[in-house]
Design an enzyme around this catalytic site. Structure first.
Site, PDB file in Angstrom:
ATOM      1  N   CYS A  64       0.824  -1.206   0.000  1.00 46.25           N
ATOM      2  CA  CYS A  64       0.000   0.000   0.000  1.00 46.25           C
ATOM      3  C   CYS A  64       0.862   1.261   0.000  1.00 46.25           C
ATOM      4  O   CYS A  64       2.090   1.201   0.076  1.00 46.25           O
ATOM      5  CB  CYS A  64      -0.905  -0.009   1.218  1.00 46.25           C
ATOM      6  N   ALA A  67       3.246   1.627   2.845  1.00 45.32           N
ATOM      7  CA  ALA A  67       4.463   0.834   2.635  1.00 45.32           C
ATOM      8  C   ALA A  67       5.428   1.582   1.724  1.00 45.32           C
ATOM      9  O   ALA A  67       6.646   1.547   1.920  1.00 45.32           O
ATOM     10  CB  ALA A  67       4.119  -0.530   2.043  1.00 45.32           C
ATOM     11  N   ARG A  98      13.052  -4.077   5.896  1.00 44.12           N
ATOM     12  CA  ARG A  98      13.712  -3.771   4.621  1.00 44.12           C
ATOM     13  C   ARG A  98      15.229  -3.625   4.721  1.00 44.12           C
ATOM     14  O   ARG A  98      15.898  -3.382   3.733  1.00 44.12           O
ATOM     15  CB  ARG A  98      13.080  -2.541   3.960  1.00 44.12           C
ATOM     16  N   HIS A 197       5.176   6.274  -2.815  1.00 43.81           N
ATOM     17  CA  HIS A 197       6.462   6.881  -3.193  1.00 43.81           C
ATOM     18  C   HIS A 197       6.240   8.321  -3.632  1.00 43.81           C
ATOM     19  O   HIS A 197       6.963   9.231  -3.218  1.00 43.81           O
ATOM     20  CB  HIS A 197       7.115   6.133  -4.363  1.00 43.81           C
TER      21      HIS A 197
END
Lengths: 493, 502
Positions: A64, A67, A98, A197
């Site tokens: 999503c 994220a 990550r 992003h």
């Protein structure tokens, strides 16, 4: 337009068979997202549709917007505290998964592995979370005096209950004298991580540029690393190359980054972007607003590294160009030795890749350096840009797939029988069960780095250990007898 | 062979150490002295007071959210597809989080709701989602839970499922149990509870005469070995026991060279239907089964027995209750096991007696571990339970009061691992017991971590072990004692105390 080749037709037929299982609506939709590859780009039916909603009930691999923002772009900025604003889960699941390596003392001047959350309860949903957010900022400011700023990473409820985090953060920025950045990355926005992003890039533009102090001296050799999240140390291995070329890396975005580095970037002479998908927005903005040009590069595998080094050097003077050539000359024997060792063990092996928005196209060269061939590739959240950059890199009649479901990937794997699959942790163990060698291409399977010269060595070692692991030869169905021919044939290394 | 260094060695090399120093020029770093000063301050009593005064922010809480628990409960039933109504990112997170613990694929689908669903509601996502999931994945049951998004906009699962059936998206006869599981209420434990209750309600058969069997609910137990151990003990007793939500073979499937979306195993619908006629249902964890227990008592008019078979006494009590309900005595085979466990505990006691422990995790696991430590003379000091309530606190305090070894302990509910950091800095302990996420406390305080609970993401296959029953006691003992010995050797490596026999 030309008639599709036999290879393309054959692949198209296989794709049709794979899609047969779906109900009508889903089949029509998914058919637009899977195609036989046409490297020339002349086959009109071969372009896949991308960046649109996933079909409900089909097991998308996508995440999503939260994220994409907290997990990818903002989370690695190490000297800021990132509040997972909303209920407890999102921050718990995304914490430190990550591997964005950083230097610093966690909890003192760096905060990368802290899971900081407003842990919304029912009353926060009913009465709103703004007051709580204001208190949280004060508490964080007193507990972590060395933090350079705070970001508020919105989870789904924040946008649904109508909280005004912009007002709260504006007031608190003035109160504590440090940037408190609102990020509207609620998970229901957009269709994947990708919008996250973009939202995260915009928040940098609106709340860091021209606002956070930066007072570095500049030189003609200043560059940035943009879109490298330092997974397993990737950005450090890349920085090493750039510094050896005589360039000065004034900002690393955002792996091992500080807030100051985010503010530094507009002062660069050239922005170097690795993950185009997650950070092209801010590069375009810096080009338009500050006149900073940008160039894409690829530090996976020696062929692409050499080409990228030369491309980057071409934007600078002869000194840098000479350094670049000297570096390539110095590194080539080391790289050749790695290839000499590993290529015989991997030559001719086929690979299927299904990753986020960059790697399926970026790692092709590294596999080819080892004599391996990509036979299927896809992106979770790629856009048209990615696919257009991917088609020419893939063989004719290979499969390109967008927002694949695990079912599709497994069917592709059954038909194409790749020797290696590279994808994420959710996919990994299904392939293990199928007896198909698998590497995680998000987290590098807790290995790395994979970028740069140092990274390629690790990459080659890791692909070999997985493709040639003797464990695969033990797999059998109940009642079957394992035979000697099941064992992998190892060529002399 | 080329010498290849990965991140473990690479970044310690001088080239990289120089790079890191050089990078500071651009980082706007604080002076080293200031960092050292603040680091020291974060370990002080003054900081502890400030840390415990916070009211709003949570830092490293030890809990997950409801739908993760709901998915876990659903995985315990044969050929069941967990379906999460809401944003898709949540489901990606649940799957990853469970997968990292079990090193197994975890199947679950989402209805992939986006902005338009926020405006119009999630009905069309649900209808299409159920149809797609049913057609493509052919489940025998779809277990629906929700994310915060669906809850905030007020999706009505009962109505939506009814509608999806009446418009033919899925067959009328397909069991589609559901649970409303907003992440802003409770924790993964409550989600487990609600989903389990939903499934049992959906699948329960006709109430008839008690059939002499018992039901066992392990709770949010993330050790596949525990389920197998419980079943083995019941077989040894000759008891007809039915494990409800038996995830063991689903999250720990064999490698037969093919991937099965629904691994062989899980409680079947027939078993679940028959559960209503058992003599009693045993809840081996009470906090993730509160609602389910109430349902079984009221709707099935069945006895619910609470037990926590961690440690010798916990196992004794569990087996005694099984005997009471079924009339089957504890067989010699289990007496032998008990004897072996006790023998091991006696042999190892010097390395655990008097050791001070910090504990963090889910409530029932904590109660079990406390019980075991007290049996060994280990001294719990800090007990932190983020998702614990007053009932847990009372239960833990009562348990601690049964032994002198419990007299140093303070039980903290609704506190997180940043609170625990302050506790461990100001009142140090010898050992820490908790999930992988507690490893940052190990780093900050150098207190060795014994990994027990959920999630365990950084050690392999510990979930295959059992921590329940007499064998579970031996496993816990091995984990703890051998951590003590490993640390002792590490500390003694350059001293005269480097003993060969311990």
């Amino acid at each position: 337009m030309t008639t599709p080749s036999a290879k393309i037709n054959q692949t198209t037929k296989a794709i049709d068979e794979i899609l047969e299982v779906y109900p009508e609506k889903a089949r029509k939709d998914r058919a637009k997202h899977i195609a036989a590859n046409d490297p020339s780009g002349t086959c009109s039916g071969c372009a896949v549709k991308s960046n649109v909603k996933s079909r409900p009930g089909l097991m998308t691999v996508r995440g999503c917007a939260y994220a994409g923002s907290k997990g990818v772009v903002w989370g690695p900025i190490k000297d800021m505290i990132h509040i997972s604003h909303g209920p407890v889960g999102c921050g718990a699941y995304s914490n430190w998964s990550r591997r964005n390596y950083y230097n610093g003392t966690t909890g003192v001047d760096a905060f990368g592995t802290l899971h900081v959350t407003s842990d919304f309860q029912e009353r926060d949903i009913v009465y709103g979370g703004d007051k709580k957010l204001a208190t949280i900022v004060d508490e964080l400011d007193s507990l972590f005096p060395l933090a350079r700023g705070i970001s508020v990473q919105s989870e789904c409820p924040v946008g649904l209950i109508g909280d005004d985090i912009e007002s709260v953060t504006k007031a608190k920025t003035a109160d504590i004298g440090k940037p408190v950045v609102p990020v509207r990355c609620e998970g229901f926005r957009g269709v994947s991580q990708s919008l996250g992003h973009h939202i995260a890039n915009d928040a940098i533009r609106d709340h860091v540029f021209d606002k956070a102090d930066t007072d570095i001296e500049t030189t003609p050799y200043d560059v940035t690393i943009i879109g490298d999240y330092n997974i397993g140390g990737d950005a450090w291995a890349s920085r090493r190359i750039l510094e050896e070329m005589g360039l000065r890396v004034i900002a690393q975005w955002t792996g091992d980054a500080t807030l100051a580095e985010i503010a530094n970037a507009p002062k660069a002479k050239l922005n170097l972007i690795h993950c185009y998908r997650s950070m092209n927005y801010i590069c375009r903005h810096m080009e338009e607003t500050y006149g900073v040009p940008w160039v894409e590069y690829n530090f996976f595998g020696p062929t692409k590294i050499y080409a990228s080094i030369r491309e980057i050097a071409s934007h600078f003077d002869e000194t840098i160009q000479a350094n670049a050539e000297a570096l390539i000359e110095r590194m080539k024997p080391e790289m050749d030795a790695i290839i000499e060792e590993y290529k015989p063990r991997l030559e001719g092996k086929t690979v299927m890749l299904y990753v986020g928005g960059l790697r399926p196209r970026h790692v092709i060269g590294a596999y080819e350096d080892l004599g391996m061939q990509i036979i299927a590739a896809g992106y979770e959240f790629g856009h048209k840009d990615e696919y257009q950059r991917t088609y020419p890199l893939m063989p004719e009649g290979s499969i390109v797939v967008d927002d694949a479901t695990p079912y599709e990937l497994e069917e592709i794997a059954k038909r194409l029988k790749p020797d290696l699959v590279g994808s994420g942790v959710k996919e990994k163990y299904a392939y293990h069960k199928m007896g198909v060698p698998f590497r995680q291409m998000h987290s590098w399977d807790y290995s790395g780095p994979y970028h740069g010269f140092d990274g390629f060595k690790v990459f080659a070692r890791d692909m070999d250990m997985t493709v040639n692991s003797p464990t695969w030869s033990l797999v059998r169905k109940p009642g079957e007898t394992a035979t000697a021919t099941d064992a992998p044939v190892l060529k002399a290394g | 062979m080329a010498e290849i260094h990965d991140h473990n060695e690479l970044f310690g090399q001088p080239e990289y150490q120089e790079q890191f120093e050089g990078k500071k020029e651009f980082e706007n770093v604080h002076p080293d002295e200031r960092i050292a000063e603040v680091a020291k301050w974060t370990r002080s009593d003054e900081y502890r007071e400030l840390n415990f005064a916070r009211e709003a922010v949570s830092i490293n809480p030890c809990k997950a959210c409801q739908p993760l628990g709901a998915i876990y409960a659903a995985l315990g039933f044969a050929k069941t597809m967990p379906f999460v109504q809401g944003s898709q990112g949540c489901t990606a997170y649940f799957r990853s989080y469970l997968t990292r613990h079990f090193k197994e694929p975890v199947a679950a689908v989402s209805s992939s709701m986006t902005e338009d669903a926020a405006v119009f509601g999630g009905i069309s996502n649900m209808t299409e989602g159920l149809e797609n999931a049913h057609t493509v994945y052919r489940p025998e049951m779809i277990a629906v839970s929700t994310t915060c998004m669906a809850e905030v906009i007020g999706d009505d699962l009962r109505a939506y499922i009814k509608q999806s059936k009446s418009n033919g998206a899925i067959p009328e006869e397909l069991p589609v149990p559901f649970a409303h599981t907003p992440s802003f209420t409770g924790s993964h434990l409550n989600g487990y509870d609600l989903m389990l209750k939903g499934i049992l309600e959906e699948l329960a058969g006709e109430k008839g005469e008690p059939d002499g069997s018992i039901n066992i609910v392990a709770g949010f137990d993330t050790y596949s070995g525990d389920y197998r151990e419980i079943k083995r003990m019941m077989r040894a007793m000759g008891v007809n026991a039915r494990v409800l939500a038996d995830v063991s073979d689903v999250v720990d499937a064999p490698n037969f060279g093919s991937y099965d979306l629904y691994p062989e195993g899980g409680t079947t619908q027939e078993e679940a239907a028959a559960a209503i006629n058992a003599e009693a249902t045993f809840m081996l964890q009470r906090f993730p089964t509160v609602k389910t227990a109430a349902f079984i008592k009221s709707d099935w008019e069945q006895e619910v027995v609470l037990a926590n078979p961690i440690g010798v006494r916990g196992t004794d009590e569990f087996l005694a209750e099984v005997t009471r309900v079924t009339g089957s005595p504890v067989p010699y085979e289990l007496e032998m096991e008990r004897g072996r466990a006790v023998d091991a505990m006696v042999d190892s006691h010097p390395y655990v007696f008097g050791k001070r422990f910090a504990l963090v995790g889910d409530p029932d696991v904590l109660l079990g571990v406390i019980s075991f430590l007290l049996e060994m003379g280990g001294r719990p000091v800090h007990v932190v339970c983020t998702n614990g309530d007053k009932k847990f606190k009372r239960a833990a305090e009562e348990l601690l009061a049964t032994s002198e070894a419990g007299s140093d302990a303070t039980v903290w509910i609704k506190k997180d691992m940043w609170h625990l950091r302050s506790l461990m800095c100001t009142e140090p302990v010898d050992l820490l017991i908790g999930p992988s996420s507690a490893k940052f406390l190990w780093r900050d305080t150098r207190t060795p971590l014994v990994r027990v609970g959920f999630p365990i993401h950084d050690r392999h296959h510990l979930y295959k072990e059992t921590i329940v029953g007499y064998d579970g006691a031996v496993n816990l003992l091995k984990l703890i004692v051998n951590t003590v010995l490993e640390e002792m050797d590490r500390a003694a490596i350059d001293t005269t105390s480097f003993d060969l026999v311990r």
